[in-house]
Design a protein around this motif. Structure first.
Motif, PDB file in Angstrom:
ATOM      1  N   THR A   1      -0.139   0.060  -3.039  1.00  0.00           N
ATOM      2  CA  THR A   1      -1.330   0.697  -2.482  1.00  0.00           C
ATOM      3  C   THR A   1      -2.564   0.381  -3.312  1.00  0.00           C
ATOM      4  O   THR A   1      -3.659   0.185  -2.768  1.00  0.00           O
TER       5      THR A   1
ATOM      6  N   GLN B   1      -0.234  -2.232   6.053  1.00  0.00           N
ATOM      7  CA  GLN B   1      -1.497  -1.817   5.437  1.00  0.00           C
ATOM      8  C   GLN B   1      -2.691  -2.272   6.260  1.00  0.00           C
ATOM      9  O   GLN B   1      -3.748  -1.633   6.231  1.00  0.00           O
TER      10      GLN B   1
ATOM     11  N   THR C   1       2.280   2.960   3.024  1.00  0.00           N
ATOM     12  CA  THR C   1       3.069   2.154   2.091  1.00  0.00           C
ATOM     13  C   THR C   1       4.290   2.912   1.614  1.00  0.00           C
ATOM     14  O   THR C   1       5.390   2.352   1.505  1.00  0.00           O
TER      15      THR C   1
END
Length: 507
Positions: A140, A402, A414
């Motif tokens: 992330t 994403q 994620t």
């Protein structure tokens, strides 16, 4: 649905959500190096413990419950992936990354000092909570500092970390156990963890901020955790401790199904569910989660069962099985790196896994047709070939999911993806185990395996069993391929090469 739900969360990603990130190249490099070290820390702990287990059992005077040392870590890491991702969307990446690494290090200290096996099991569960949060948070963070088109190459580096850990872990674990003390496999995490904290702490202060005030759906999270625990316990005990048709296993599976149903009901009725409905309704998210579940799950399953295949069917040594595993993981790593480079350059990026997955299916079909006719070099060559194709799933699943969500949902998306990838691995491993040992009595299966490993049992039965393992694995990859076909391609925004000032995630 409640009117309190953020209307923006229901809208598809658009460019007006993009905000520039005040992150220069030096800071980006520092962040990437720091999070890669943290990922290596987590990955190493999954492989370094295995060689030390017999010594740990003798030292703590409990050989019967050794499997819990591994099971506890597996359970907690699987559950932490979704929880830490969601929490990072609420409280920020830096805070959760620092907490995750700190919990991991604290758990490592507790493992090293454990006076009994069950104390070690509890410490491993704590360690797993930290380790399980590192991977989704690291992925992330990459999404926060790089645009979707810039991410694939960096995301593929995680495969290199896991490849390095899979090779170094068993070697390092055996060396530390034999020549120093088994507790050193845990003490080694202190300097590595301290380095990861120092390298990421200051740099993560520069991250762009996407978190929003959310209410954590504790009841929904508890339902998901309980459902996963019941399922994983059934998969861990089925065929080893209890028969698959026994009351404990059927009870756990039924309880898991009930809890998953309640979790689905909670998603539909909660004012702010644990997994946002905008993600649940997003077809790209659903398709990529299914693809990751079957694709990555199959890779995990093969990484565990291919060494057994080498020893049980081909009658080779443990060192030969280790070399074959290196070949497979090496192929997967190269495939991941190649996919990372191609994803950032191709407009039709679905073609990368659509070409890669059939390579893996073809490899498994060859093994299924002639399960007992290969030499070790031939097996290694086939695994490199198939690994190249299957490795494409690592960066593909992360980058696509994403690219389909809003910036303030990156952590949740994620984490959810990694949760189902881990869960897929556990289920695939259980299926493979059931196939290999399904023809034997549950209480005699371990003795039969030991007889074969010692050279006193024939290979014919195991060759037939592994034929069906390869058929099942090919079927799982085919399911992943069908899921990839269902993905709607949305352009990856951003330049193909990282600019002087990397933009924030353009979701």
């Amino acid at each position: 649905m409640s009117s309190s739900r953020d209307s923006a969360a229901e809208a598809p990603p658009t460019d007006h959500h993009v905000t520039p990130a005040p992150v220069d190249q030096a800071t980006v490099r520092a962040i990437i190096v720091g999070i890669m070290l943290a990922m290596f820390l987590s990955a190493l702990e999954q492989t370094i413990v295995a060689p030390a287990l017999p010594t740990i059992g003798r030292s703590l005077s409990d050989m019967d419950n050794l499997s819990w040392v591994v099971t506890a870590y597996l359970l907690s890491t699987t559950l932490a992936t979704a929880l830490f991702g969601k929490l990072s969307d609420i409280y920020g990446r830096r805070a959760l990354m620092l907490i995750s690494v700190s919990v991991f290090v604290l758990g490592s200290v507790a493992c090293a000092l454990a006076p009994t096996l069950w104390a070690l099991v509890a410490a491993r569960a704590l360690q797993g909570l930290g380790g399980g949060g590192i991977l989704p948070l690291a992925q992330t963070v990459v999404a926060d500092i790089l645009s979707p088109r810039e991410r694939p190459m960096v995301q593929s580096y995680s495969s290199v970390m896991f490849m390095s850990a899979s090779i170094l872990g068993p070697v390092l674990g055996g060396f530390l156990t034999d020549y120093i003390h088994w507790s050193m496999i845990f003490w080694i995490n202190l300097p590595l963890g301290a380095a990861a904290l120092l390298m990421t702490n200051r740099a993560l202060l520069r991250l762009p901020r996407h978190e929003r005030p959310h209410r954590l759906d504790i009841f929904g999270a508890a339902l998901m955790v309980a459902a996963a625990v019941a399922l994983l316990l059934a998969l861990s005990w089925g065929g080893s401790h209890y028969g698959w048709s026994s009351a404990p296993i059927l009870g756990l599976l039924g309880l898991s199904g009930l809890l998953w149903g309640l979790f689905g009901w909670r998603l539909m009725t909660a004012p702010e569910p644990f997994i946002p409905l905008s993600m649940v309704r997003e077809p790209v998210v659903g398709a990529i989660v299914v693809a990751g579940f079957f694709g990555i799950g199959t890779i995990i399953g093969l990484s565990i069962f291919m060494p057994l295949y080498i020893e049980l069917v081909l009658g080779q040594s443990a060192s030969a099985s280790g070399l074959v595993l290196i070949a497979f993981m090496g192929g997967a790593t190269i495939g991941s790196l190649m996919a990372g480079r191609l994803l950032s350059r191709l407009d039709h990026y679905k073609r990368v896994p659509m070409v890669g997955l059939p390579l893996g299916i073809a490899m498994l079909a060859i093994f299924a047709i002639w399960p007992d006719r290969f030499s070790v070099p031939e097996v290694a060559a086939l695994l490199v070939f198939g690994g190249l194709g299957m490795g494409t799933m690592y960066p593909t699943t992360t980058v696509i999911i994403q690219n389909a969500v809003l910036p303030h949902q990156l952590g949740t998306a994620t984490g959810t993806l990694n949760f189902f990838r881990q869960l897929g691995g556990a289920i695939v491993v259980a299926v493979f185990g059931a196939i290999v040992l399904g023809g034997f009595d549950v209480h005699a299966s371990g003795a039969i395996v030991l007889e074969r490993l010692s050279g006193t049992a024939g290979a014919t039965d195991f060759a037939n069993q592994f034929r069906f393992v390869f058929i099942a694995a090919a079927s799982f990859l085919a399911a992943a391929f069908l899921a990839v076909l269902c993905i709607v391609e949305r352009p990856l925004r951003g330049p193909s090469a990282r600019p002087q000032s990397a933009p924030a995630a353009a979701e």
